[in-house]
Write an enzyme that holds these catalytic residues in place. Structure first.
Site, mmCIF file in Angstrom:
data_model
loop_
_atom_site.group_PDB
_atom_site.id
_atom_site.type_symbol
_atom_site.label_atom_id
_atom_site.label_comp_id
_atom_site.label_asym_id
_atom_site.label_seq_id
_atom_site.Cartn_x
_atom_site.Cartn_y
_atom_site.Cartn_z
ATOM 1 N N SER A 79 70.651 3.939 11.853
ATOM 2 C CA SER A 79 71.248 4.292 13.131
ATOM 3 C C SER A 79 72.775 4.397 12.993
ATOM 4 O O SER A 79 73.267 5.121 12.129
ATOM 5 C CB SER A 79 70.832 3.267 14.196
ATOM 6 O OG SER A 79 71.156 3.735 15.483
ATOM 7 N N ASP B 212 65.471 7.512 15.394
ATOM 8 C CA ASP B 212 66.341 6.406 14.989
ATOM 9 C C ASP B 212 65.701 5.482 13.952
ATOM 10 O O ASP B 212 64.589 4.975 14.137
ATOM 11 C CB ASP B 212 66.707 5.590 16.230
ATOM 12 C CG ASP B 212 67.938 4.737 16.028
ATOM 13 O OD1 ASP B 212 67.876 3.801 15.218
ATOM 14 O OD2 ASP B 212 68.963 5.029 16.663
#
Length: 506
Positions: A264, A392
């Site tokens: 991320s 993500d």
């Protein structure tokens, strides 16, 4: 007593106003005329009863109620009578309706069956049986009150125990003691008098500077953090400023970072480090990012597409590296690996090859903020490559360490695991120890660093980005020469930095 005169009462039990002489004469003449009342079980003539209760009115000649035969229910028009004797022991009766029929000599239209209301006494009311529905309602209310009181008491006790077991005493003002240290020092919820000495016993003789500049180098893993790249670059900029010698311009020149991984926001920081961009320049770059620079609505089941964000990353990286430098991950200055979560296999994909900008975008594709990213990987040949749909990487890679497990697997590594915020997101803040590393990652030493209490950043508060960068930089600089806390396992160190006092005023 026979000559006692009683005044008529109205239905409410109060005295009526005195009748006029004509009314009295009319009533007297009517009262003197006998009338036959038909009463159940009797055929004898009885006077019609009206307003007097229990006494004879000599003037009107009306008989008292007591003069009626026992079998008579009642012959009273629109009057309130006292409850009959013994009524209070015959179950709950609020209204006693007594019926009668008038004499046949009265006009038919005046014949009616009145209802006489007996006012219950207090003893009569409270001695009666409560209906089961009322009992159930009362019982439910009692149960609810008991449950509410119990929950309130338990909550208060838990809150008191929690705060008692979290002493605010710190060895250093901006360093938060690890949870296992606090739990050990706070015994039974009461802080020991020698708490400072006990907490100092958990401090090692290794400072942050000494760990980071060890000749053996280290492998860096950066955890997911929502728009936490501001804090990452601020912290790394402090390494650029405080850990270099006179002939070095960046910490990257020391070659202490042997490999880097992330998920991320950690993947975005890892990618800029890997291509050789000094953290100070990267911090200046992210400080210029706001919503208008990457917003490209709408995406597929998301607010934005993410194409503009990828282009922004690509152009910045290209402007900072030599013209002949490759934009592929496998050609980066520092070995790098980032993770994404594949929606087709519902598993984590570790990316070690491919475009640096696209891989950073894929790993930072926060669900419903950016649309999923199409990724080809798994083979050097495009025809044999597998197709992935990524979001993500922090979905499963909670600490940003999965990528390190693919680089030199089985080799023991000195690892620095960093997070902006708490380890575990909003969880306990307890970092994983050496025995909790991902499969394939073995550590000889592990340092867990968290930078907490920075201004919250996000699409709605990106103006806080430059403030977070500066707060993280100052806090990290102030921590370089502080000793590290020992973790729960051998070879594990912890440093949790409270950056709140270093954040500049907005």
């Amino acid at each position: 007593m026979e000559n006692m005169q009683t005044e008529p009462l109205d239905v409410s039990g109060t005295k009526r106003a005195s009748d006029s002489p004509d009314d009295r004469d009319r009533k007297k003449s009517r009262g003197n005329a006998p009338s036959t009342a038909t009463v159940e079980g009797e055929s004898a003539e009885q006077p019609i009863l009206t307003g007097s209760i229990g006494t004879r009115n000599d003037r009107t000649g009306k008989a008292p109620v007591s003069a009626l035969p026992k079998s008579t229910k009642a012959v009273v028009l629109n009057e309130v009578l006292p409850p009959p004797a013994g009524a209070q022991n015959k179950g709950r009766v609020n209204n006693v309706a007594m019926t009668h029929s008038l004499s046949d000599n009265l006009p038919a239209q005046k014949k009616r069956t009145p209802q006489v209301m007996y006012p219950p006494s207090a003893d009569f009311i409270f001695s009666q049986t409560i209906p089961s529905s009322n009992i159930a309602t009362s019982s439910n209310r009692s149960i609810r009150k008991w449950l509410f009181s119990t929950i309130l008491i338990v909550s208060c006790c838990c809150a008191a125990a929690f705060f008692q077991r979290a002493p605010s005493i710190r060895t250093f003002d901006h360093v938060i003691p690890p949870k296992h240290v606090v739990d050990t020092v706070a015994k039974g919820g009461v802080v020991d008098k020698n708490v400072q000495g006990q907490m100092d016993a958990f401090l090692s003789n290794v400072t942050l500077r000494e760990f980071l500049t060890d000749p053996s180098g280290f492998h860096l893993g950066m955890a997911p953090s929502f728009f936490g790249f501001y804090g990452y670059f601020g912290s790394l900029a402090a390494w650029d400023e405080g850990l270099v010698t006179a002939n070095q311009t960046s910490f990257l020149d020391t070659d202490k970072i042997l490999s880097v991984a992330g998920a991320s926001a950690g993947a975005m920081a890892a990618m800029l480090l890997a291509v050789g961009i000094p953290p100070r320049k990267a911090a200046d770059f992210v400080g210029t990012i706001d919503l208008t620079t990457f917003a490209d609505p709408p995406g597929v089941l998301s607010a934005f597409k993410g194409d503009k964000f990828e282009q922004l990353m690509f152009e910045f990286i290209q402007s900072q590296v030599p013209a002949d430098h490759s934009m592929q991950m496998q050609d980066s200055k520092i070995p790098v690996a980032v993770t994404g979560f594949d929606l087709q296999t519902l598993s984590t994909l570790v990316m070690t090859e491919g475009c640096v900008a696209r891989s950073a975008r894929a790993s930072a594709t926060f669900p419903f903020l950016f649309q999923p990213v199409h990724w080809l990987g798994g083979s050097d040949s495009e025809s044999d490559s597998q197709d992935y749909v990524l979001i993500d990487g922090g979905v499963e890679d909670n600490c940003g360490l999965e990528g390190l497990s693919t680089m030199e697997p089985g080799l023991q590594k000195r690892v620095v695991n960093m997070v902006v915020g708490n380890f575990g997101g909003v969880g306990t803040g307890v970092p994983p120890g050496p025995s909790e590393m991902p499969s394939g990652l073995s550590t000889s030493e592990l340092l867990s660093i968290s930078i907490r209490n920075l201004p919250q950043c996000g699409p709605w508060a990106m103006e806080n980005g430059p403030i977070a960068v500066e707060g993280a930089r100052r806090a990290m600089l102030a921590s370089l020469d502080l000793p590290l806390y020992r973790g729960k396992e051998d070879g594990h160190y912890e440093l949790h930095i409270d950056a709140s006092s270093f954040v500049p005023a907005a």
